[in-house]
Design a protein around this motif. Structure first.
Motif, PDB file in Angstrom:
ATOM      1  N   VAL A  14      43.028  41.828  48.663  1.00 23.54           N
ATOM      2  CA  VAL A  14      42.691  42.584  47.456  1.00 23.54           C
ATOM      3  C   VAL A  14      43.190  44.019  47.588  1.00 23.54           C
ATOM      4  O   VAL A  14      42.973  44.679  48.604  1.00 23.54           O
ATOM      5  CB  VAL A  14      41.169  42.585  47.201  1.00 23.54           C
ATOM      6  N   THR A  15      43.852  44.473  46.551  1.00 29.25           N
ATOM      7  CA  THR A  15      44.239  45.878  46.436  1.00 29.25           C
ATOM      8  C   THR A  15      43.538  46.460  45.220  1.00 29.25           C
ATOM      9  O   THR A  15      43.652  45.918  44.122  1.00 29.25           O
ATOM     10  CB  THR A  15      45.758  46.034  46.271  1.00 29.25           C
ATOM     11  N   GLY A  16      42.808  47.518  45.414  1.00 26.06           N
ATOM     12  CA  GLY A  16      42.075  48.110  44.301  1.00 26.06           C
ATOM     13  C   GLY A  16      41.040  49.083  44.813  1.00 26.06           C
ATOM     14  O   GLY A  16      41.239  49.755  45.822  1.00 26.06           O
ATOM     15  N   PHE A  17      39.897  49.130  44.132  1.00 30.43           N
ATOM     16  CA  PHE A  17      38.840  50.032  44.561  1.00 30.43           C
ATOM     17  C   PHE A  17      37.498  49.568  44.007  1.00 30.43           C
ATOM     18  O   PHE A  17      37.423  48.844  43.009  1.00 30.43           O
ATOM     19  CB  PHE A  17      39.106  51.484  44.148  1.00 30.43           C
ATOM     20  N   LEU A  18      36.457  49.977  44.698  1.00 28.12           N
ATOM     21  CA  LEU A  18      35.080  49.691  44.312  1.00 28.12           C
ATOM     22  C   LEU A  18      34.440  50.985  43.839  1.00 28.12           C
ATOM     23  O   LEU A  18      34.588  52.028  44.475  1.00 28.12           O
ATOM     24  CB  LEU A  18      34.303  49.119  45.506  1.00 28.12           C
ATOM     25  N   LEU A  19      33.701  50.912  42.733  1.00 29.26           N
ATOM     26  CA  LEU A  19      33.011  52.076  42.186  1.00 29.26           C
ATOM     27  C   LEU A  19      31.515  51.800  42.124  1.00 29.26           C
ATOM     28  O   LEU A  19      31.087  50.776  41.583  1.00 29.26           O
ATOM     29  CB  LEU A  19      33.512  52.407  40.776  1.00 29.26           C
ATOM     30  N   LEU A  20      30.721  52.710  42.684  1.00 23.55           N
ATOM     31  CA  LEU A  20      29.270  52.694  42.533  1.00 23.55           C
ATOM     32  C   LEU A  20      28.887  53.954  41.769  1.00 23.55           C
ATOM     33  O   LEU A  20      29.265  55.059  42.154  1.00 23.55           O
ATOM     34  CB  LEU A  20      28.565  52.671  43.893  1.00 23.55           C
ATOM     35  N   LEU A  45      34.297  46.569  40.281  1.00 20.92           N
ATOM     36  CA  LEU A  45      35.358  46.211  41.219  1.00 20.92           C
ATOM     37  C   LEU A  45      36.660  46.118  40.450  1.00 20.92           C
ATOM     38  O   LEU A  45      36.770  45.368  39.478  1.00 20.92           O
ATOM     39  CB  LEU A  45      35.054  44.874  41.904  1.00 20.92           C
ATOM     40  N   CYS A  46      37.636  46.922  40.862  1.00 24.19           N
ATOM     41  CA  CYS A  46      38.944  46.929  40.216  1.00 24.19           C
ATOM     42  C   CYS A  46      39.968  46.304  41.157  1.00 24.19           C
ATOM     43  O   CYS A  46      40.151  46.774  42.282  1.00 24.19           O
ATOM     44  CB  CYS A  46      39.347  48.357  39.864  1.00 24.19           C
ATOM     45  N   LYS A  47      40.619  45.255  40.700  1.00 22.80           N
ATOM     46  CA  LYS A  47      41.651  44.578  41.481  1.00 22.80           C
ATOM     47  C   LYS A  47      43.011  44.809  40.833  1.00 22.80           C
ATOM     48  O   LYS A  47      43.204  44.506  39.650  1.00 22.80           O
ATOM     49  CB  LYS A  47      41.370  43.067  41.557  1.00 22.80           C
ATOM     50  N   GLY A  66      51.190  45.516  37.892  1.00 20.49           N
ATOM     51  CA  GLY A  66      50.635  46.736  37.341  1.00 20.49           C
ATOM     52  C   GLY A  66      49.364  46.571  36.548  1.00 20.49           C
ATOM     53  O   GLY A  66      48.874  47.537  35.961  1.00 20.49           O
ATOM     54  N   GLN A  67      48.805  45.370  36.503  1.00 18.98           N
ATOM     55  CA  GLN A  67      47.571  45.144  35.763  1.00 18.98           C
ATOM     56  C   GLN A  67      46.375  45.318  36.691  1.00 18.98           C
ATOM     57  O   GLN A  67      46.413  44.966  37.865  1.00 18.98           O
ATOM     58  CB  GLN A  67      47.550  43.755  35.137  1.00 18.98           C
ATOM     59  N   ASN A  68      45.304  45.843  36.149  1.00 20.69           N
ATOM     60  CA  ASN A  68      44.066  46.037  36.889  1.00 20.69           C
ATOM     61  C   ASN A  68      42.951  45.233  36.236  1.00 20.69           C
ATOM     62  O   ASN A  68      42.640  45.449  35.065  1.00 20.69           O
ATOM     63  CB  ASN A  68      43.663  47.519  36.935  1.00 20.69           C
ATOM     64  N   GLN A  69      42.380  44.330  36.989  1.00 22.80           N
ATOM     65  CA  GLN A  69      41.245  43.558  36.488  1.00 22.80           C
ATOM     66  C   GLN A  69      39.962  44.303  36.823  1.00 22.80           C
ATOM     67  O   GLN A  69      39.684  44.598  37.985  1.00 22.80           O
ATOM     68  CB  GLN A  69      41.211  42.166  37.101  1.00 22.80           C
ATOM     69  N   VAL A  70      39.184  44.624  35.803  1.00 22.60           N
ATOM     70  CA  VAL A  70      37.955  45.385  35.971  1.00 22.60           C
ATOM     71  C   VAL A  70      36.770  44.448  35.835  1.00 22.60           C
ATOM     72  O   VAL A  70      36.576  43.832  34.789  1.00 22.60           O
ATOM     73  CB  VAL A  70      37.862  46.520  34.932  1.00 22.60           C
ATOM     74  N   LEU A  71      35.980  44.352  36.894  1.00 23.92           N
ATOM     75  CA  LEU A  71      34.839  43.440  36.915  1.00 23.92           C
ATOM     76  C   LEU A  71      33.559  44.230  37.138  1.00 23.92           C
ATOM     77  O   LEU A  71      33.421  44.929  38.147  1.00 23.92           O
ATOM     78  CB  LEU A  71      35.010  42.403  38.031  1.00 23.92           C
ATOM     79  N   GLN A  72      32.624  44.146  36.190  1.00 20.80           N
ATOM     80  CA  GLN A  72      31.297  44.716  36.406  1.00 20.80           C
ATOM     81  C   GLN A  72      30.468  43.692  37.147  1.00 20.80           C
ATOM     82  O   GLN A  72      30.159  42.620  36.635  1.00 20.80           O
ATOM     83  CB  GLN A  72      30.631  45.093  35.084  1.00 20.80           C
ATOM     84  N   ILE A  73      30.109  44.015  38.382  1.00 23.50           N
ATOM     85  CA  ILE A  73      29.486  43.024  39.253  1.00 23.50           C
ATOM     86  C   ILE A  73      28.007  42.832  38.923  1.00 23.50           C
ATOM     87  O   ILE A  73      27.520  41.705  38.872  1.00 23.50           O
ATOM     88  CB  ILE A  73      29.657  43.426  40.728  1.00 23.50           C
ATOM     89  N   ASN A  74      27.277  43.914  38.734  1.00 17.68           N
ATOM     90  CA  ASN A  74      25.824  43.797  38.561  1.00 17.68           C
ATOM     91  C   ASN A  74      25.422  43.969  37.107  1.00 17.68           C
ATOM     92  O   ASN A  74      26.189  44.447  36.271  1.00 17.68           O
ATOM     93  CB  ASN A  74      25.105  44.842  39.415  1.00 17.68           C
TER      94      ASN A  74
END
Length: 520
Positions: A297-303, A205-207, A212-220
């Motif tokens: 939230v503004t960003g994107f989800l990656l699977l 999950l990228c927020k 201009g910063q993007n917080q990258v969270l690995q959920i699983n």
């Protein structure tokens, strides 16, 4: 009595009855329970098949694509996405992508459900899907059990023609009942995100923030043989977790949770490393993460399938894989007007990087001799796409070919600067870049951080060549990426000062006095 035809026939009919009822209730092969569900338009999927490289660098596909995915929009603001990594065939991945959707989006979920309700429904759906799948192979299992009584433990060449046919049929049935899949599923309900994971696929999950910063969270977390919690779970069942860790695989797979895989689920006592287990140690129970509130939230989800992440990590190492894939997605989102194009471009990018490392012959080349099927699903969250009118056309494509990382200081945030440049034509062979865009010596931070700063620029660099061939027109890039100035521009990688100086000296009187750099 054991081999009596009537007993065998009765056994087959008894075992096959659930499958018969299932087949009668299920749709025809050309139909789907999910045909009437609308696809989500805020989602894009990119795929690439598996590949094995030969000594000449050419790749060949070793088996049909075994990945699967789903992306549907339900009622009550409900969205369902999933990526499935199949193995030993695509039967389980295809089945799960269809029937998991049917178990979740045909009225089972609504906006009144609490987090606990949603988590319970997700867990039950996975269990029902696996049980339903096993029902579909009941006939094959019954036939396999019946034919096994007529095969003697002798050499295949010593069998009679009829026995050889039985042996061949048994191999077909063995393949039919084998195989499984890992799955990562994302559910959005009431603007809350839930992740259900079984196996080794990944969810990021990228927020994006206003600065201009993007917080990258690995959920699983991957359910693999090096997951401490999974090793403890196996140890509690009587399995020697140290042996599992050392082996690195269980029946050919690194996952400790899977959908399907009947031989492992029901014959685990015949597998040496699992033989001491009290109950089936390989399970299909998902680990549920969430809810994660998506309000504002503004960003994107990656699977991503395991094959995609393994290819990237094999090429560049695992330290910055999450940040690197997010940087690629952010760069493509800034250039593409279609999410399908974004997802496919990123997958092709990873595929190219993986091949380039293999072709380079450098240290990591041995890790990149092959890759499995790759799938990337992108779901945007209030994230703008590029203006279609400004999207580069074919031949003027802008590729994110440089993602340098800085470890000059130990900070709470990992700084990632993304540079967008045109690849030099001299590095293109048959339309593909033959040189890795990230050198193996790229520094990485000592400690991984989930936060990344992604700065995209549209600076295009033209390829030039010196008449003397010494390459002096090109500046050497430092170990650190160039930072934008106060106008937001990045200094060019090519220094044209010598070009302008020579051009000026040759054309000061309005015409060329000798064969210089200017037009003749």
């Amino acid at each position: 009595m054991r081999n009596h035809p009537f007993v065998i026939h009765s056994l087959q009919m008894t075992v096959a009855l659930p499958s018969l009822l299932f087949a009668l209730c299920a749709p025809q092969q050309h139909q789907s329970w999910t045909d009437d569900l609308p696809l989500c338009q805020m989602c894009g999927v990119g795929t690439a098949p598996n590949c094995v490289y030969g000594p000449d660098g050419k790749g060949t596909q070793s088996h049909p694509n075994e990945d699967g995915h789903l992306r549907f929009r339900g009622e009550d603001g409900c969205f369902l996405y999933g990526v499935f990594n199949g193995y030993d065939g695509n039967r389980v991945a295809n089945f799960a992508s269809q029937y998991l959707t049917a178990e979740l989006l045909l009225g089972q979920l609504n906006s009144s459900h609490t987090d606990g309700d949603v988590q319970k429904i997700l867990t039950q759906a996975f269990n029902v899907v696996e049980k339903s799948y096993f029902e579909t192979i009941d006939d094959a299992l019954a036939e396999k059990a019946h034919l096994s009584n007529y095969v003697l433990p002798v050499s295949f060449h010593q069998l009679s023609p009829q026995s050889q046919k039985v042996q061949e049929r048994l191999k077909e049935l063995e393949q039919e009942v084998s195989g499984g899949a890992t799955a990562v599923v994302a559910l959005i309900l009431n603007n809350k995100l839930y992740i259900a994971n079984v196996g080794t696929n990944r969810a990021l999950l990228c927020k994006s923030s206003s600065d201009g910063q993007n917080q990258v969270l690995q959920i699983n977390r991957p359910h693999s043989t090096d997951n401490e919690d999974e090793l403890q779970r196996l140890a509690a069942l009587g399995v020697d977790s140290a042996r599992v860790r050392q082996a690195g695989q269980i029946a050919g797979q690194s996952s400790t949770r899977r959908l399907g895989d009947y031989p492992v689920k029901f014959n685990y006592n015949e597998i040496d490393v699992l033989s001491a287990a009290k109950t089936s140690p390989i399970i299909a129970e998902p680990e549920i993460h969430g809810s994660h509130c998506l309000d504002g939230v503004t960003g994107f989800l990656l699977l991503m399938s395991e094959g995609l992440m393994n290819a990237l990590e094999s090429a560049h190492g695992p330290e910055q894989a999450n940040q690197e894939i997010v940087a690629m997605v952010a760069a493509e989102l800034a250039q593409q007007s279609s999410l399908e194009a974004v997802a496919q471009s990123v997958v092709e990018r990873v595929k190219r990087l993986h091949h380039d490392v293999f072709a380079s012959g450098r240290q990591r080349a041995a890790l990149c001799s092959r890759h499995e099927d790759m799938t990337l699903l992108i779901r945007t969250l209030n994230y703008p796409l590029a203006d279609a009118a400004l999207t580069p056309t074919q031949g003027g494509r802008i590729y994110p070919v440089s993602v340098p990382y800085s470890n000059s200081q130990s900070t709470s945030k990992t700084s990632v600067t993304l540079s967008l440049v045109m690849p030099s034509q001299s590095t293109l062979t048959n339309g593909t870049n033959t040189a890795s865009t990230l050198e193996e010596g790229t520094p990485t931070p000592g400690s991984q951080s989930p936060t990344a700063t992604l700065q995209s620029t549209n600076t295009q660099t033209q390829s030039s060549s010196s008449s003397s061939g010494d390459g002096s027109l090109f500046q050497q890039r430092g170990s650190q990426a160039a930072q934008p100035d106060e106008t937001g521009r990045v200094p060019p990688y090519v220094d044209f000062s010598q070009f302008y100086r020579l051009w000026g000296s040759d054309h000061s009187d309005g015409h060329s006095t000798q064969g210089g750099l200017g037009p003749q």
